[in-house]
Write an enzyme that holds these catalytic residues in place. Sequence first.
Site, mmCIF file in Angstrom:
data_model
loop_
_atom_site.group_PDB
_atom_site.id
_atom_site.type_symbol
_atom_site.label_atom_id
_atom_site.label_comp_id
_atom_site.label_asym_id
_atom_site.label_seq_id
_atom_site.Cartn_x
_atom_site.Cartn_y
_atom_site.Cartn_z
ATOM 1 C CB CYS A 165 45.674 49.544 42.320
ATOM 2 S SG CYS A 165 46.319 49.197 40.656
ATOM 3 C CB CYS A 187 44.917 41.007 40.735
ATOM 4 S SG CYS A 187 43.666 42.026 40.812
ATOM 5 C CD GLU A 216 53.394 46.054 33.188
ATOM 6 O OE1 GLU A 216 54.795 45.935 33.419
ATOM 7 O OE2 GLU A 216 52.720 45.778 33.919
ATOM 8 C CG ASN A 235 49.156 39.738 43.569
ATOM 9 O OD1 ASN A 235 49.705 38.592 44.186
ATOM 10 N ND2 ASN A 235 48.051 39.849 42.907
ATOM 11 C CD GLU A 282 36.925 52.769 36.225
ATOM 12 O OE1 GLU A 282 36.058 52.393 35.434
ATOM 13 O OE2 GLU A 282 37.135 52.206 37.333
ATOM 14 C CB SER A 327 37.313 47.669 42.050
ATOM 15 O OG SER A 327 37.837 47.060 40.748
ATOM 16 C CG LEU A 328 32.455 45.988 47.428
ATOM 17 C CD1 LEU A 328 31.464 47.255 47.126
ATOM 18 C CD2 LEU A 328 31.623 44.882 47.898
ATOM 19 C CG HIS A 329 38.851 46.411 46.293
ATOM 20 N ND1 HIS A 329 39.171 45.348 46.105
ATOM 21 C CD2 HIS A 329 38.824 47.064 45.029
ATOM 22 C CE1 HIS A 329 39.425 45.302 44.869
ATOM 23 N NE2 HIS A 329 39.064 46.142 44.138
#
Length: 381
Positions: A122, A352, A95, A309, A179, A232-234
């Site tokens: 994700c 996202c 996508e 999301n 990635e 991408s820490l998160h």
Amino acid sequence: METAERVNLLGLDGAALSDLVGQWGGKPFRARQLQRWIHQRGADSFDAMTDLARDFRGQLAQQCRIQALPVNTEQRSSDGTRKWLFDVGQGNAIETVFIPEDDRGTLCVSSQAGCAVNCRFCSTGHQGFNRNLTSSEIIGQLWWAKRVLEADAGTARLGGAGNDDTRVVSNVVMMGMGEPLLNYDQLLPALRLMLDDNAYGLSRRRVTVSTSGVVPMMDRLSRDCPVALAVSLHAPTDALRDELVPLNKKYPLAELLAACERYLASAPRDFITFEYCMLDGINDTDQHARALIQVARQVRCKLNLIPFNPFPASGLKRSPSARVKVFAQRLMDAGIVTTVRKTRGDDIDAACGQLAGEVRDRTRVAQRNAGRTIPIAQVQA
């Protein structure tokens, strides 16, 4: 069979295209002409390239092709976001998302069919991993989107790439499926095409690679093609990040932050963007905010808070808006530049973390996820 053997010119950067043309005795300027036809004018037929010699066009038609991925579907969101599903063969699809804003048009590009990193929040990771995309498949997403969007807007250009403020696609973010730095050899020529003045002519500041923290490849990117970098820490601690971003077990926070600092020596911006997905009760408490401030103070950075999301397989919830605001304010009060990403395209699953495509998993990710026995909510900040 002949078509399969012909060289797809779409993914060749300037140097590779010059080498190919040179093998036929052509001059470098012929390669530049060809590149402009393909990437600036969106040509998919050599017959259309009327300023190239007829014999040269005939040779190109015999030995080369310009072929983007087939489009399975297109969806349009109520907010103007558009999403394309591209067929990459053998039951897999990726996508690509276009996000229009008043001052820019951002294209979110995929680099893999699926993803092996398997971040908990994700949707792509939950689909598993099938294969890397080729450079033609990566740049082909931009090639297709540019053609379609400029045709729709009535702004298709016959000349140069234009400037960053006037073109329909002004920014590219490698934040789609996969990635990017685990597909480095195919990513690099695609990035070079994005920056090439004979192709898309984007500035390094307007091309962003997002990574979950593949430290060795971050160092290579800083040497080979330093574009803007998002990480991408998160999570603000290794214990929590090990659960949310399993790659952290290989490249823990100390190594990641050191790599970010090294990257800044070559980066087109004077900061790294840290992405932080806000998960209800998981990483959004005052304790997490305090720990995150300590992390952010170690590197020149900007924090981008992303409302989660939801998707069914995650078992996670989005942090309430009020909590996100408080969390952001604590960071800003500590002097950390902080933004909250506006959710776009969620009505077509284009926001996202929602990109999933269609992936025939070769990694048995569902089995691995089922084997996780430690409830993530029990991991302390």
